[in-house]
Design a protein around this motif. Structure first.
Motif, PDB file in Angstrom:
ATOM      1  N   ILE A  56      24.848  32.808  47.561  1.00 25.87           N
ATOM      2  CA  ILE A  56      24.627  33.823  46.529  1.00 25.87           C
ATOM      3  C   ILE A  56      24.151  33.150  45.248  1.00 25.87           C
ATOM      4  CG2 ILE A  56      25.671  35.705  45.201  1.00 25.87           C
ATOM      5  CD1 ILE A  56      25.633  36.154  48.286  1.00 25.87           C
ATOM      6  N   VAL A  57      23.135  33.747  44.611  1.00 27.02           N
ATOM      7  CA  VAL A  57      22.609  33.260  43.334  1.00 27.02           C
ATOM      8  C   VAL A  57      22.671  34.405  42.333  1.00 27.02           C
ATOM      9  CG1 VAL A  57      20.617  32.279  42.118  1.00 27.02           C
ATOM     10  CG2 VAL A  57      21.037  31.672  44.516  1.00 27.02           C
ATOM     11  N   LEU A  58      23.310  34.150  41.192  1.00 25.40           N
ATOM     12  CA  LEU A  58      23.405  35.133  40.113  1.00 25.40           C
ATOM     13  C   LEU A  58      22.744  34.555  38.868  1.00 25.40           C
ATOM     14  CD1 LEU A  58      27.204  35.986  40.431  1.00 25.40           C
ATOM     15  CD2 LEU A  58      25.316  37.205  41.480  1.00 25.40           C
ATOM     16  N   TRP A  59      22.047  35.384  38.114  1.00 28.16           N
ATOM     17  CA  TRP A  59      21.383  34.965  36.885  1.00 28.16           C
ATOM     18  C   TRP A  59      21.926  35.753  35.706  1.00 28.16           C
ATOM     19  CZ3 TRP A  59      17.863  31.047  36.485  1.00 28.16           C
ATOM     20  CH2 TRP A  59      17.322  30.565  37.676  1.00 28.16           C
ATOM     21  N   ARG A  60      21.832  35.173  34.530  1.00 29.50           N
ATOM     22  CA  ARG A  60      22.113  35.791  33.234  1.00 29.50           C
ATOM     23  C   ARG A  60      23.498  36.437  33.170  1.00 29.50           C
ATOM     24  NH1 ARG A  60      16.766  36.060  34.107  1.00 29.50           N
ATOM     25  NH2 ARG A  60      15.419  35.325  32.450  1.00 29.50           N
ATOM     26  N   GLY A  61      23.551  37.713  32.871  1.00 33.54           N
ATOM     27  CA  GLY A  61      24.818  38.406  32.670  1.00 33.54           C
ATOM     28  C   GLY A  61      25.720  38.382  33.888  1.00 33.54           C
TER      29      GLY A  61
END
Length: 140
Positions: A56-61
């Motif tokens: 899983i890759v999450l960006w920013r907020g």
């Protein structure tokens, strides 16, 4: 027309790896396990439980939310899209490939206790409107 949409509900396999790219944007990476229950067919054949691991890759907020609230064992709902990318391994000069889920939405399911016995607040984040930065060439 084509659609690239993934919905996963599973458990976090290890604490998120949080980093900030040069522009100050937060990125979080972690494995998420989804499992299919074991069952027995009508003929009596037993099919064992099967676990799949997803990067899983999450960006920013979303990444900032993960930094505060997501821990190993957290139960999550993830919506996103599948991306496969490649890079050249500096040690072996071989091309490596990885398939990742770039999350657009994340919901923390249930209530997790923190180290002080306090329940972490339920958190949901709306889909982001900005496109994530270009690939920085890192293998995660």
């Amino acid at each position: 027309m084509s659609v690239n949409k993934v919905i996963l509900v599973g458990n976090v396999g290890k604490d998120p790896d949080i980093r900030y790219v040069e522009s100050g944007v937060c990125v979080a990476n972690f494995p998420l396990a989804t499992s299919e229950r074991a069952y027995t067919t009508r003929s009596g054949t037993q099919v064992p439980e099967r676990t799949e691991w997803h990067n899983i890759v999450l960006w920013r907020g979303l990444a900032e939310v993960a930094e505060k609230y997501v821990k190993k064992g957290s139960h999550l709902y993830i919506e996103g899209k599948i991306r496969t990318r490649s890079w050249v391994d500096a040690a072996t000069s071989q091309t490596r490939y990885i398939t990742e889920i770039y999350a657009d939405n994340m919901e923390i399911l249930g209530r997790r206790q923190d180290g002080n016995g306090q329940a972490a607040p339920a958190v949901s984040s709306a889909p982001r409107t900005e496109e994530e930065p270009a690939d920085d060439g890192l293998p995660f």
